[in-house]
Design a protein around this motif. Structure first.
Motif: not given
Length: 120
Positions: A1-24
């Protein structure tokens, strides 16, 4: 997994987009985006599991039957798969209860982070 694949998968799971940079950022510093990682033993004998390095004393039940508060009500092994649904749900619970500073690596992620928008 990499930054973008994690961000996309988390977004698909309903994680708010404004949190994705923090989670990645947390995943990068905790596990280098690796889902199957069990961290070295901590000072109290506990271990950390999966992409977000979730602790087995508080959040998941270790396979060895050792005591755990198991706040996420799941086996620690469920945090070690490429299906990150359990890891994301448990990490979100931790973040809601303790904030971002629950992760010791937060110091690397608390500030301006690169935009995640290029991943979508």
């Amino acid at each position: 997994m990499d930054r973008c694949s994690l961000a996309r998968e988390m977004s698909n799971l309903g994680v708010p987009r404004d949190q994705l940079s923090k989670w990645t950022c947390i995943a990068e510093h905790e596990s280098s985006y690796r889902t199957g990682v069990v961290g070295p033993e901590n000072y109290n004998g506990s271990n950390d599991y999966g992409i977000f390095q979730i602790n087995n004393y508080y959040w998941c039940q270790p396979a060895n039957g050792r005591f755990s508060y198991n706040e996420c009500a799941l086996s620690c092994n469920a945090l070690l798969t490429d299906d990150i649904t359990n890891s994301v749900r448990c990490a979100q619970k931790i973040q809601r209860q303790q904030g971002w500073s629950a992760w010791s690596t937060w110091k690397y992620c608390n500030g301006a982070l690169p935009s995640i928008d290029g991943c979508f």
